[in-house]
Scaffold this motif. Structure first.
Motif, PDB file in Angstrom:
ATOM      1  N   LYS A 149       0.456  -1.459   0.045  1.00  0.00           N
ATOM      2  CA  LYS A 149       0.217   0.290  -0.112  1.00  0.00           C
ATOM      3  C   LYS A 149       0.869   1.382   0.256  1.00  0.00           C
ATOM      4  O   LYS A 149      -0.238   2.329  -0.917  1.00  0.00           O
ATOM      5  N   ASN A 150       1.782   1.108  -0.220  1.00  0.00           N
ATOM      6  CA  ASN A 150       2.436   2.279   0.614  1.00  0.00           C
ATOM      7  C   ASN A 150       3.830   2.417  -0.424  1.00  0.00           C
ATOM      8  O   ASN A 150       5.309   3.162  -0.747  1.00  0.00           O
ATOM      9  N   VAL A 151       3.311   1.959  -1.936  1.00  0.00           N
ATOM     10  CA  VAL A 151       4.220   1.677  -2.998  1.00  0.00           C
ATOM     11  C   VAL A 151       4.153   3.207  -3.354  1.00  0.00           C
ATOM     12  O   VAL A 151       3.128   4.047  -3.527  1.00  0.00           O
ATOM     13  N   ASN A 152       5.484   3.930  -3.734  1.00  0.00           N
ATOM     14  CA  ASN A 152       5.616   5.404  -4.731  1.00  0.00           C
ATOM     15  C   ASN A 152       5.137   4.880  -6.095  1.00  0.00           C
ATOM     16  O   ASN A 152       6.424   4.503  -7.014  1.00  0.00           O
ATOM     17  N   GLU A 153       3.680   5.191  -6.318  1.00  0.00           N
ATOM     18  CA  GLU A 153       3.655   4.862  -7.862  1.00  0.00           C
ATOM     19  C   GLU A 153       2.577   5.581  -8.103  1.00  0.00           C
ATOM     20  O   GLU A 153       1.458   5.379  -8.460  1.00  0.00           O
ATOM     21  N   ASP A 154       3.500   6.899  -8.606  1.00  0.00           N
ATOM     22  CA  ASP A 154       1.536   7.168  -9.499  1.00  0.00           C
ATOM     23  C   ASP A 154       0.924   7.132 -10.691  1.00  0.00           C
ATOM     24  O   ASP A 154       1.201   6.486 -11.664  1.00  0.00           O
ATOM     25  N   GLY A 155       0.261   7.701 -10.051  1.00  0.00           N
ATOM     26  CA  GLY A 155      -1.424   6.660 -10.469  1.00  0.00           C
ATOM     27  C   GLY A 155      -1.824   6.037  -9.041  1.00  0.00           C
ATOM     28  O   GLY A 155      -2.739   5.589 -10.169  1.00  0.00           O
TER      29      GLY A 155
ATOM     30  N   ASP B 197      -1.022   6.447  -3.759  1.00  0.00           N
ATOM     31  CA  ASP B 197      -0.251   6.782  -3.794  1.00  0.00           C
ATOM     32  C   ASP B 197      -0.198   8.514  -3.502  1.00  0.00           C
ATOM     33  O   ASP B 197       0.923   8.185  -2.388  1.00  0.00           O
ATOM     34  N   ALA B 198      -1.154   8.884  -3.774  1.00  0.00           N
ATOM     35  CA  ALA B 198      -0.912  10.486  -3.080  1.00  0.00           C
ATOM     36  C   ALA B 198      -1.293  10.103  -1.475  1.00  0.00           C
ATOM     37  O   ALA B 198      -0.609  11.215  -0.860  1.00  0.00           O
ATOM     38  N   GLN B 199      -1.720   9.333  -1.106  1.00  0.00           N
ATOM     39  CA  GLN B 199      -1.588   9.610   0.216  1.00  0.00           C
ATOM     40  C   GLN B 199      -0.393   8.604   1.493  1.00  0.00           C
ATOM     41  O   GLN B 199      -0.580   8.900   2.443  1.00  0.00           O
ATOM     42  N   PHE B 200      -0.332   7.094   0.806  1.00  0.00           N
ATOM     43  CA  PHE B 200       0.624   6.716   1.207  1.00  0.00           C
ATOM     44  C   PHE B 200       2.075   6.029   0.625  1.00  0.00           C
ATOM     45  O   PHE B 200       2.435   5.680   1.193  1.00  0.00           O
ATOM     46  N   GLY B 201       2.205   6.492  -0.517  1.00  0.00           N
ATOM     47  CA  GLY B 201       2.923   6.802  -1.191  1.00  0.00           C
ATOM     48  C   GLY B 201       4.431   6.727  -0.666  1.00  0.00           C
ATOM     49  O   GLY B 201       4.960   8.085  -2.005  1.00  0.00           O
ATOM     50  N   THR B 202       5.106   6.312   0.002  1.00  0.00           N
ATOM     51  CA  THR B 202       5.994   6.921   0.295  1.00  0.00           C
ATOM     52  C   THR B 202       7.492   5.955  -0.185  1.00  0.00           C
ATOM     53  O   THR B 202       8.498   6.835   0.979  1.00  0.00           O
ATOM     54  N   THR B 203       7.364   4.702  -0.216  1.00  0.00           N
ATOM     55  CA  THR B 203       8.473   3.590  -0.435  1.00  0.00           C
ATOM     56  C   THR B 203       8.716   2.779  -2.021  1.00  0.00           C
ATOM     57  O   THR B 203       7.798   3.204  -2.992  1.00  0.00           O
ATOM     58  N   ASN B 204       9.675   2.784  -2.323  1.00  0.00           N
ATOM     59  CA  ASN B 204       9.766   2.933  -3.905  1.00  0.00           C
ATOM     60  C   ASN B 204      10.085   0.863  -3.899  1.00  0.00           C
ATOM     61  O   ASN B 204      10.382   0.766  -2.967  1.00  0.00           O
TER      62      ASN B 204
END
Length: 565
Positions: free
Chosen positions: A137-143, A147-154
């Motif tokens: 859920k924390n993946v940094n993947e635009d779209g 992502d907008a709220q939880f995307g902190t991790t590559n």
């Protein structure tokens, strides 16, 4: 099948699912999220998000060539089934024109631990890559939906669980489905893979399942487990699976899935349902009837056979020995086999074992203490029938051979009723799976390199075939051991061959004349003697089972295992 019989289907699922519970460690019972795709038209926007935004550079990963869209033509519900459809058509979006469209759906539901079941038919067209998978859920993947709220991790630090992929394993037989884990320690062309062969993926529905506990992740096809990921020591590098993940359904085109034929027009993945199960009822009862015993003991392993009852359906066993602690979860009321590996041959060990449930409720008379002494391992080759998953009708041959600092491992499946056989070498600790090379027929080999002479290694082999799989027991081998038995003297006599397994008649070929043959039971009882053997002896009076075959020529002697069926 569908929705007019939905209640009947649920009852059937409830009744048949427990048959596979012994193959997983934690049983999840409570349905917490699902989509049965009852309403025709667009997909349920409460449950699903269309991920359409292109990554940087204008192309999807792995060389894929499709646009993902929110068009009704690419994802829709019809007569109770979700259709994800890849289509050959020019399409321009975000300033980029591509020649194929498809859909990529994100679930708007994320969860930590549980079981996922997806019943689906999937395409096998050249160049298509259908997938059922999960991302952190924390993946940094635009779209992406989260992502907008939880995307902190590559990626891959977020972790990726591939429940089902098809089309990216060109070296595998038709209808082979693969599961994989991507972690910081292994990603992209990951070594953490497993697979099995199904029947007619295009026309038959199959249930693809993933059972995810705090201890292991198990993948199942139609209720049968075929791959388990369980690092012995879990770290953020090999186990990022301690945070919520969400589901993805999609068909990618091209890239690692290969060239797309000019004749391609469209292909669909048809999904009957998606269901997620967890355990939601508070548990205050302690396990009961806890028992523990030792099972198979080798030079470097001790098998512990554990069982206890608990109302939750799951029991957690904590094992302490020599300052080491390990845990394993099992189904309540079903014996759990725990193989403790990496031990020293001919050594006394004391195991202290406690039983609790996942809520921390402990068995009243914890712990149980067991003592065991490891054996002196000299096993190099032979025939066996034991399985730790599935079963063997005839059995398998095995051989370990040290070549310099390498060990060549060869297994042969003797069951003649299986088709589409592939083999994977399982390393016991830390667990890994790697495909073996086919020599001929159902003989497979794999060489592991840079081994230390005198060290213990533990390996099993998974045979996957149409409609199922079977996994051999783990074998312990001492690197560098030539495994001579008794007074066996290296010579041409060691090259004698015979049909194994044998039935009624034992046929033997040898470069040296055979003076005498003795057949012993595995307990050392002489059950057959034959002298001046030419090429065969009658064994019809012997019962089915494993024996020791001793062959004499002059002053020389050789001993091998014989399976009579």
């Amino acid at each position: 099948m569908k929705k007019s019989t939905c209640f009947q289907i649920f009852i059937f699922f409830f009744l048949v699912t427990p048959r596979s519970f012994a193959q997983v460690d934690v049983v999840y019972n409570d349905l917490v999220w699902s989509d049965e795709f009852d309403a025709d038209g667009a997909v349920n926007a409460t449950n699903w998000h269309h991920q359409t935004q292109l990554p940087g550079g204008g192309g999807w990963f792995n060389g894929e060539v499709q646009h993902y869209t929110n068009q009704l033509a690419n994802s829709f519900v019809n007569t109770g089934f979700l259709n994800i459809k890849a289509i050959k058509e020019p399409y321009t979006d975000q300033g980029v024109t591509k020649q194929y469209t498809s859909a990529r759906l994100n679930s708007k539901f994320a969860f930590l631990y549980g079981r996922v079941d997806v019943r689906a038919k999937i395409p096998t067209h050249q160049g298509t890559w259908p997938a059922i998978w999960l991302l952190g859920k924390n993946v940094n993947e635009d779209g992406g939906f989260f992502d907008a709220q939880f995307g902190t991790t590559n990626w891959p630090t977020c972790g990726e669980i591939d429940m089902m992929e098809h089309g990216i394993t060109s070296n595998e037989p038709t209808n082979y489905v693969q599961s994989a884990l991507h972690t910081p320690s292994s990603f992209g062309n990951t070594v953490n893979i497993g697979g099995t062969v199904a029947t007619d993926l295009v026309n038959n529905y199959h249930v693809y399942s993933m059972n995810w506990s705090p201890f292991q992740i198990t993948f199942l096809l139609d209720g049968v487990a075929y791959y388990t990921y369980n690092p012995a020591i879990k770290t953020p590098s090999n186990w990022p699976f301690y945070a919520e993940q969400y589901l993805l359904l999609n068909i990618a085109m091209g890239g690692v899935a290969g060239n797309i034929p000019a004749s391609f027009t469209d292909a669909s993945m048809v999904v009957d349902y998606v269901r997620v199960y967890q355990n939601t009822i508070p548990d205050t009862e302690s396990p009961t009837n806890f028992t523990a015993a030792t099972g198979t003991i080798s030079g470097s392993t001790v098998e512990l056979l554990l069982n206890a009852n608990d109302n939750s359906g799951t029991v957690l066993y904590t094992i302490n020995y020599n300052g080491t602690t390990t845990t394993a979860a099992g189904t309540a009321g079903i014996q759990k086999s725990v193989m403790v590996s990496g031990l020293v041959p001919n050594t006394d060990y004391t195991f202290s074992i406690a039983a609790t449930d996942l809520a921390g409720n402990a068995f009243a008379n914890n712990p149980i203490v067991l003592n065991a002494t490891t054996a002196t391992s000299t096993e190099c080759s032979g025939t066996d029938t034991q399985a730790i998953q599935g079963n063997f009708t005839t059995g398998y041959n095995y051989e370990f051979e040290t070549i310099g600092t390498d060990v060549k491992i060869t297994f042969e499946l003797l069951d003649t009723n299986q088709v589409g056989v592939v083999a994977y070498l399982w390393k016991q600790s830390p667990f890994s799976e790697v495909q073996m090379s086919n020599v001929s027929g159902n003989i497979f080999t794999k060489t592991i390199t840079n081994q230390t002479s005198g060290s213990n290694i533990n390996y099993a082999v998974k045979f996957a075939f149409a409609g199922g799989l079977a996994v051999t027991k783990y074998f312990t081998y001492i690197v560098g051991n030539n495994c001579t038995l008794g007074t066996e003297i290296p010579s041409k006599l060691n090259t004698f061959t015979f049909k194994n397994p044998a039935k009624d008649i034992l046929e033997i070929q040898s470069e040296l004349p055979i003076d005498k043959i003795e057949i012993y039971s595995m307990t050392g009882v002489l059950v057959k003697t034959a002298t001046e053997v030419k090429s065969s002896i009658d064994i019809s009076a012997l019962s089915e089972g494993m024996y020791l075959l001793t062959v004499y020529s002059g002053s020389e002697k050789s001993v091998k295992k014989l399976l009579i069926k």
